[in-house]
Enzyme design. Structure first.
Site, mmCIF file in Angstrom:
data_model
loop_
_atom_site.group_PDB
_atom_site.id
_atom_site.type_symbol
_atom_site.label_atom_id
_atom_site.label_comp_id
_atom_site.label_asym_id
_atom_site.label_seq_id
_atom_site.Cartn_x
_atom_site.Cartn_y
_atom_site.Cartn_z
ATOM 1 N N SER A 175 2.140 -0.661 2.110
ATOM 2 C CA SER A 175 2.654 -1.222 3.420
ATOM 3 C C SER A 175 3.686 -2.402 2.831
ATOM 4 O O SER A 175 4.809 -2.410 3.282
ATOM 5 C CB SER A 175 1.877 -1.428 4.175
ATOM 6 O OG SER A 175 0.939 -2.248 3.766
ATOM 7 N N THR A 176 3.271 -3.206 1.850
ATOM 8 C CA THR A 176 4.265 -4.310 1.301
ATOM 9 C C THR A 176 5.470 -3.827 0.769
ATOM 10 O O THR A 176 6.613 -4.455 1.149
ATOM 11 C CB THR A 176 3.460 -5.356 0.877
ATOM 12 O OG1 THR A 176 2.043 -5.608 1.439
ATOM 13 C CG2 THR A 176 4.008 -6.707 0.773
ATOM 14 N N ALA A 201 -0.734 -5.842 -3.870
ATOM 15 C CA ALA A 201 -1.987 -5.925 -4.496
ATOM 16 C C ALA A 201 -3.006 -5.909 -3.397
ATOM 17 O O ALA A 201 -2.647 -6.364 -2.177
ATOM 18 C CB ALA A 201 -2.147 -7.116 -5.439
ATOM 19 N N GLY A 253 -5.531 0.721 -3.679
ATOM 20 C CA GLY A 253 -5.853 0.947 -2.293
ATOM 21 C C GLY A 253 -5.088 1.961 -1.574
ATOM 22 O O GLY A 253 -5.541 2.759 -0.780
ATOM 23 N N GLY A 254 -3.993 2.246 -2.308
ATOM 24 C CA GLY A 254 -2.751 3.548 -2.133
ATOM 25 C C GLY A 254 -2.997 4.601 -3.020
ATOM 26 O O GLY A 254 -2.245 5.523 -2.996
ATOM 27 N N GLU A 295 1.149 3.221 -11.268
ATOM 28 C CA GLU A 295 1.476 1.583 -10.746
ATOM 29 C C GLU A 295 1.487 0.909 -12.421
ATOM 30 O O GLU A 295 2.215 0.102 -12.574
ATOM 31 C CB GLU A 295 0.678 0.811 -10.086
ATOM 32 C CG GLU A 295 1.064 1.407 -8.425
ATOM 33 C CD GLU A 295 0.348 1.012 -7.267
ATOM 34 O OE1 GLU A 295 0.365 0.974 -6.241
ATOM 35 O OE2 GLU A 295 -0.961 0.397 -7.726
HETATM 36 C C1 5RP Z 1 -1.292 1.177 -3.863
HETATM 37 C C2 5RP Z 1 -1.611 -0.606 -4.238
HETATM 38 C C3 5RP Z 1 -1.123 -1.358 -3.349
HETATM 39 O O1 5RP Z 1 0.014 -2.162 -3.995
HETATM 40 C C4 5RP Z 1 -2.295 -2.013 -2.647
HETATM 41 O O2 5RP Z 1 -3.115 -1.190 -2.191
HETATM 42 C C5 5RP Z 1 -1.582 -3.078 -1.635
HETATM 43 O O3 5RP Z 1 -1.072 -2.241 -0.508
HETATM 44 P P1 5RP Z 1 -0.537 -2.809 0.712
HETATM 45 O O4 5RP Z 1 0.699 -3.585 0.653
HETATM 46 O O5 5RP Z 1 -0.368 -1.765 1.922
HETATM 47 O O6 5RP Z 1 -1.565 -3.966 1.127
HETATM 48 O O7 5RP Z 1 -2.129 -1.037 -5.204
HETATM 49 O O8 5RP Z 1 -2.233 1.772 -4.837
#
Ligand code: 5RP
Length: 223
Positions: free
Chosen positions: A30-31, A83, A96-97, A103
């Site tokens: 999302s970031t 992150a 998390g994604g 990545e």
């Molecule tokens: C995806 C990632 C993202 O960078 C991490 O989950 C942070 O996500 P967000 O910006 O949505 O908090 O590692 O695999």
């Protein structure tokens, strides 16, 4: 400021690290989505992007930013990604994604990793966020037992009641109960377990810079 506004702030701030005329490495989440939206305002100044997920690729293409195969690009000057956690030395937990493997690949081909995160992601010791590990499905039970022997609890990530399938056709274990005091050694060890595709500790590919979104503005931390 809301968390969403903090994400937009750092997404915008990351534009200063994009090198005109070059290809930029783009993460997932999302970031990063805020960063991609900001990147669209300077799309005519860059060649395009190497993307770390199908989701980011779709977003980049929808905004008219060309996406290159990572194999077609020898090296990138910068990779910009979020992150789930970042420690005082720039080591991160990511995934998390569920995009951790791609990545790490794009991060490894980049000279600089610029992490964009809101301040909730900053921790003293990695391990509060469940650690994502991409695994080959036939190995998940044994890898779960290996984490248990370390004091961790691994759970298969589900989506709609079924195991989540990554862009690479694999599964994700989320591991809780570990304090990652030596992220570099931990990453090296777990990466060697048969069936582990990628562990979501980014110590070998740590951040060079973190743009941290705080209510007072963007704080730049260099490592
Ligand atoms: C995806 C990632 C993202 O960078 C991490 O989950 C942070 O996500 P967000 O910006 O949505 O908090 O590692 O695999």
């Amino acid at each position: 400021m809301t968390q969403d506004e903090l994400k937009a702030l750092v997404g915008q701030a990351a534009l200063q690290y994009v090198v005109p005329g070059e290809i930029v490495g783009v993460g997932t989440g999302s970031t990063v989505n805020k960063f991609i939206d900001a990147l669209a305002t300077m799309k005519d100044q860059i060649q395009g992007a190497v993307s770390s997920s199908e989701a980011s690729t779709q977003r980049l293409l929808a905004l008219g930013i060309p996406v290159f195969d990572s194999n077609a690009v020898q090296s990138l000057s910068v990779y910009i990604d979020g992150a789930d956690e970042i420690d005082p030395r720039g080591h991160m937990v990511k995934g998390g994604g569920a995009a951790l493997t791609r990545e790490k690949i794009v991060a490894a081909q980049s000279r600089r990793f610029v992490c964009i995160a809101d301040e909730s992601k900053r921790v003293e010791v990695l391990g509060r966020f469940p650690l994502p590990v991409e695994v080959i499905p036939m190995a998940s039970a044994r890898i779960t037992r290996q984490f248990a022997a370390m004091g961790g609890t691994a759970r298969l990530r589900l989506k709609g009641g079924q195991p989540l399938v990554t862009d690479n056709g694999q599964h994700i274990l989320d591991v809780t109960g570990l304090a990652l005091k030596d992220p570099l050694a931990f990453e090296s060890e777990v990466n060697q377990w048969p069936g582990v595709v990628t562990v979501g500790v980014f110590a070998h590919q740590r951040a060079s810079v973190c743009l941290l979104g705080t209510p007072g503005g963007v704080r730049t931390i260099t490592y």
